[in-house]
Scaffold this active site. Structure first.
Site, PDB file in Angstrom:
ATOM      1  CB  ALA A   1       0.255   4.256   3.918  1.00 54.85           C
TER       2      ALA A   1
ATOM      3  N   GLY B   1       3.718   2.019   0.418  1.00 52.21           N
ATOM      4  CA  GLY B   1       3.030   2.638  -0.604  1.00 52.21           C
ATOM      5  C   GLY B   1       3.858   3.604  -1.484  1.00 52.21           C
TER       6      GLY B   1
ATOM      7  CD  GLU C   1       1.611  -1.209  -2.477  1.00 50.27           C
ATOM      8  OE1 GLU C   1       0.709  -2.036  -2.713  1.00 50.27           O
ATOM      9  OE2 GLU C   1       1.379  -0.169  -1.269  1.00 50.27           O
TER      10      GLU C   1
ATOM     11  CD  GLU D   1       3.407  -2.340   2.465  1.00 53.55           C
ATOM     12  OE1 GLU D   1       3.061  -1.344   1.723  1.00 53.55           O
ATOM     13  OE2 GLU D   1       4.253  -3.225   2.576  1.00 53.55           O
TER      14      GLU D   1
END
Length: 722
Positions: free
Chosen positions: A75, A121, A124, A146
Site C-alpha cells: 500500500a 497489499g 493480498e 505490515e
C-alpha cells in the site's frame, strides 16, 4: 457497464494487451519506480475487469507488473500516514477487502504473474486471484510485512493466507513480517508454480486459458508427508489443537515484543477470530484492528522510520546533484578479522571483487574461510544455491603484500584501533595506488588525524560498519573538511550496493554513533558505581525498548574496547565524558567480557548466563547493591544519549534529525517504536526535556549540561523534526 474497449482507452496505470482470449494487465504506475496500491490504480483495475466480464473474446485475465523488477510493493504508506481517525483507516481496509472479495468471486479466472516483490497489499491482491505463478529470480519475494510498520494486513491477508498455507505457516509469515522467495512460497502452497522470468507471461497465459477451459484445477496445498498431515490435523483442524497453537503463538509474540509492539498480537487476534467466527467476521475484525493500529503512536514512529530510510536510499550524500560516484569495480580490505571478513562478505555478496591483505598466510587463509563460512550460511538458509556461493567465493582473494591493490577503487581499512598503524596503512596504500579512495573502519579515531598521513586527503574518509557486519544494517560514512564530494558519493553508492542503510556525518571524535553511545554507557557505569545491580540496569533499558541492556552490551563489545574508546572521547570532550575509574579496575582484573568469558556475566559452556557477583568486589560498595527506581535509571541513561545527539546536530556532525534517528535506531538499537532520539525529544517536548536535564545537572553535575541547541528549541518551541 463499461465495455472492455472503453475501459482500455481510459487506462492510465495499466498497459493492456488482449490476444488469443487472454487479457494481460501490466500494472505500471506512471512516475513511480515501483508499483504501490493506491485508490486510482485499484479503481482502474476493476473498471477493466467490468469491461472484460461482458467481452466474450476474453476468456481469462493475467495480472502482472510493467516494472522491470517488482510486482506490487504494498500500500502507499503516505496515504495511510495521512489518516488521523481510526474510522477512516477502517473504511480504507473495508473498501480494499470488498474489492478483493469481488476479485475472488470474478467469474473468469485471474492469474497473478509475480516477478519481484509482492508485499503487503500486493500479495493480498495476488491471494485473491485464482492462480499464482512466481519467477525463480532472487528478486521475487512474497510476504505480509505490515507488522514492521506497526500495522496488520488490512485487505484480507489475515484470513486468506492461513486458509491457503495453514495456520502455522501463516503465523510464521505474518507475526514476524517475514518474506519468502519463490521456491519456499511454492513449498508452502503460497504460489502454484515457479518459472524462469523469461517464461512468466507465456506460462501465465497458458494457465489462464487452461483454467477457463476447466482443464486445470488448483491444488489447495502442496502434498504433505504423513507426519506433516498428522501434525496439521492435530494443531489446526480441531478446536483444541487450534487453541493450543494460538496460545503458544501469543506467548511467543509477547516474549519477543515485550508488549511494546501491538501489531503482532492484533494480527494473531484477527486470525483467531476468523477461525472462531468465520471468514466474513474475520474480515470485520481485521478492518477494525487495522483502523486502530493505523493511527497509533507506534505505527506513526515506525512509518516515519520507513520514510527516513526510503529517503536515504535516494540520498547521494552530497548536496551538488552534478557530482557522480566513481565506478567501483574492485575493493580492497586491510585486515581479515571479524570486521574485515564481514566487510569482504557484504562486498562479494553484492558481486564486487574483493582483495584482502593480512599479516601472514595463516591469517589470510582464516579470512577466506570466514567469508566462505558466511556464504555457506546463506546456502544453508537457502538464500542462494551452491553455484551462486561458488561464484561469490571466487570474487574473494587474499594476500600478505600489496599485490593487486594498485587496481582497487576503494580500500577499506579494518586494522586495530591504533592511529599510527592506520596512518602507516594510508602511506603504504598511496605508494601503490595514489588515486584510490582510502576508507577507515575506525569507530572513534577522527578521520582528519588519519588523513594527516595522506598526500591526497580529499580521498580519505571513514566507513564505519557495525558488528556483525553481515547482520547490522547501518553504515556511517564520515567526511572531513577536505574529503571530496566525489569520494563521499562513491562511498555512499558502495554502501548501498552492499545493502546498507547509509548516513553521512561530519568528522570528530566518535563521529555520531560512538559519540552518543559513550555517555549512555558511562551513565550506566556511574549507576553501577553508585551501587545499582547489573540486572536492574539491564532490565530498565530493555523495558525502555533497547534489544539488550548497557552492561550486557559492554560485555559483548568488550570491556577493554569500551575503556579504550572512552579514553579517546574523554580526551576530546573533557570531564562530561569521563568514564568511572572503577571500569579501569575491572579491565585490570582481566575481565574483558564475552570474548574471554570473564565479564559482568558468566559465560560457562553449559550454565545459563547470569551475573557474576564476584565482579562487585572490584566496585565501590562491593556485593551490597542498592535498589534504584527503574524510571530513574531509564531517565539518566537515555537522556544522556538524547542530549548528546542534540549536541551533534547543533555542531553540524549530523546533517539532519532524520539521519540522527536512523543512525541511533539501526546502529545502536534505539527503540524503533520511539522513532529515534529526535522523535523522542519531540514527543517529550524541548521545554520539558530541558527541565529534566537541569534537574539531573543539579543532582549529578555538569555531565548533564543541556546541549545549546536544546536550549534554543526550548525557548522557541520549535521541534527537531519539521
Amino acid at each position: 457497464m463499461m465495455t472492455a474497449q472503453a475501459a482500455q482507452q481510459q487506462a492510465r496505470n495499466f498497459r493492456v494487451d488482449v490476444a488469443d482470449g487472454v487479457a494481460t494487465l501490466l500494472l505500471d504506475e506512471p512516475g513511480e519506480s515501483v508499483n504501490v496500491i493506491e485508490p486510482g490504480a485499484v479503481e482502474e483495475f476493476f473498471r477493466l475487469l467490468d469491461g472484460f466480464a461482458v467481452d466474450d473474446a476474453v476468456k481469462a485475465i493475467v495480472l502482472a507488473s510493467g516494472k522491470k523488477d517488482g510486482f506490487v510493493a504494498g500500500a502507499k504508506i503516505d496515504l495511510i500516514q495521512s489518516i488521523t481517525e481510526a474510522a477512516e483507516a477502517e473504511k480504507l481496509a473495508r473498501d480494499m477487502q470488498a474489492g478483493l472479495d469481488r476479485l475472488e468471486r470474478y467469474r473468469k479466472p485471474v492469474v497473478a504473474a509475480i516477478h519481484g516483490a509482492a508485499l503487503g497489499g500486493g500479495l493480498e491482491w495476488a491471494l485473491a486471484s485464482h492462480y499464482r505463478i512466481a519467477t525463480s529470480d532472487p528478486k521475487t519475494q512474497l510476504g505480509l510485512p505490515e507488522v514492521q510498520l506497526g500495522l496488520i494486513p488490512g485487505a484480507g491477508g489475515t484470513q486468506r493466507l492461513p486458509r491457503l498455507v495453514g495456520i502455522q505457516a501463516a503465523l510464521d509469515l505474518i507475526l514476524a513480517g517475514k518474506t519468502v522467495k519463490a521456491r519456499k512460497a511454492l513449498k508452502l502452497g503460497l504460489v502454484d508454480e515457479v518459472v524462469p522470468p523469461e517464461l512468466l507471461l507465456t506460462i501465465a497465459r497458458q494457465r489462464a486459458l487452461a483454467l477457463a477451459a476447466g482443464k486445470l484445477r488448483r491444488e489447495p496445498r502442496r502434498k504433505a508427508s504423513a507426519v506433516e498431515r498428522a501434525t496439521r490435523i492435530a494443531l489446526e483442524e480441531n478446536f483444541i489443537g487450534r487453541e493450543v497453537l494460538f496460545r503458544q503463538a501469543r506467548k511467543a509474540v509477547l516474549a519477543k515484543t515485550k508488549g511494546m509492539y501491538p501489531a503482532p498480537v492484533r494480527a494473531l487476534e484477527a486470525i483467531e477470530h476468523g477461525y472462531q467466527k468465520g471468514f466474513a467476521r474475520g474480515l470485520e475484525k481485521e478492518a477494525q484492528l487495522f483502523g486502530q493500529l493505523a493511527v497509533s503512536e507506534v505505527a506513526r514512529r515506525l512509518m516515519e522510520i520507513f520514510f527516513a530510510t526510503t529517503a536515504l536510499k535516494k540520498d547521494t550524500g552530497v548536496d551538488d546533484p552534478s557530482v557522480k560516484a566513481r565506478p567501483v569495480r574492485r575493493v580492497g580490505v586491510l585486515g581479515g578479522g571479524l570486521m574485515g571478513s564481514g566487510i569482504s562478505f557484504v562486498t562479494a555478496n553484492a558481486g564486487v571483487p574483493v582483495r584482502i591483505r593480512e599479516r601472514d598466510d595463516g591469517a589470510a587463509a582464516k579470512a577466506l574461510a570466514s567469508v566462505k563460512g558466511l556464504l555457506d550460511e546463506r546456502v544453508k538458509r537457502r538464500s542462494i544455491d551452491r553455484l551462486e556461493r561458488d561464484e561469490k567465493v571466487r570474487l574473494v582473494t587474499a594476500t600478505t603484500d600489496w599485490s593487486g591493490f594498485a587496481g582497487v577503487d576503494v580500500l577499506i581499512e579494518a586494522v586495530f584501533e591504533d592511529l599510527a598503524l592506520k596512518q602507516e596503512m594510508v602511506r603504504a596504500f598511496e605508494a601503490v595506488n595514489p588515486t584510490g579512495i582510502f576508507a577507515s573502519n575506525t569507530s572513534s579515531i577522527p578521520i582528519t588525524q588519519i588523513a594527516e598521513a595522506s598526500r591526497h586527503p580529499e580521498t580519505v574518509l571513514g566507513m564505519h560498519y557495525f558488528s556483525p557486519v553481515q547482520k547490522m544494517p547501518l553504515l556511517e560514512i564520515i567526511v572531513t573538511e577536505k574529503t571530496s564530494p566525489e569520494a563521499t558519493a562513491t562511498a555512499v553508492a558502495l554502501g548501498k550496493k552492499q545493502g546498507k542503510t547509509v548516513i553521512v556525518v561530519g568528522d570528530g571524535p566518535g563521529f555520531y554513533t560512538s559519540r552518543i553511545l559513550a555517555p549512555y554507557m558511562n551513565e550506566a557505569a556511574e549507576l553501577l558505581v553508585e551501587g545499582a545491580a547489573v540486572e536492574d540496569l539491564d532490565r530498565a533499558l530493555v523495558q525502555f525498548g533497547f534489544p539488550v541492556g548497557p552492561i550486557t552490551l559492554l560485555d559483548e563489545v568488550g570491556i577493554d574496547v569500551g575503556e579504550k574508546v572512552g579514553k579517546i572521547l574523554h580526551g576530546a570532550f573533557g570531564a562530561r565524558m569521563a568514564p568511572p575509574a572503577a571500569l579501569h579496575d575491572v579491565v585490570a582484573a582481566g575481565r574483558l567480557g564475552r570474548k574471554n568469558k570473564k565479564g559482568f556475566y558468566t559465560y560457562g559452556d553449559k550454565k545459563e548466563k547470569r551475573v557474576d557477583v564476584t565482579v562487585y568486589d572490584l566496585l565501590p560498595g562491593g556485593r551490597s547493591r542498592k535498589t534504584f527506581p527503574q524510571d530513574e535509571i531509564r531517565e539518566r541513561v537515555v537522556l544522556q544519549m538524547v542530549n548528546e545527539a542534540i549536541r551533534c546536530l547543533g555542531e553540524g556532525i549530523l546533517r539532519s534529525a532524520r539521519d540522527g534517528d536512523v543512525g541511533a535506531v539501526f546502529g545502536l538499537g534505539f527503540p524503533p517504536f520511539r522513532g529515534g532520539p529526535f522523535r523522542y525529544a519531540d514527543k517529550v517536548g524541548a521545554k520539558e526535556l530541558l527541565a529534566r536535564l537541569e534537574r539531573l545537572r543539579a543532582r549529578h553535575g555538569e555531565r548533564f549540561e543541556p546541549a545549546p541547541l536544546l536550549v534554543e528549541h526550548a525557548a522557541s518551541g520549535k521541534p527537531f523534526h519539521p
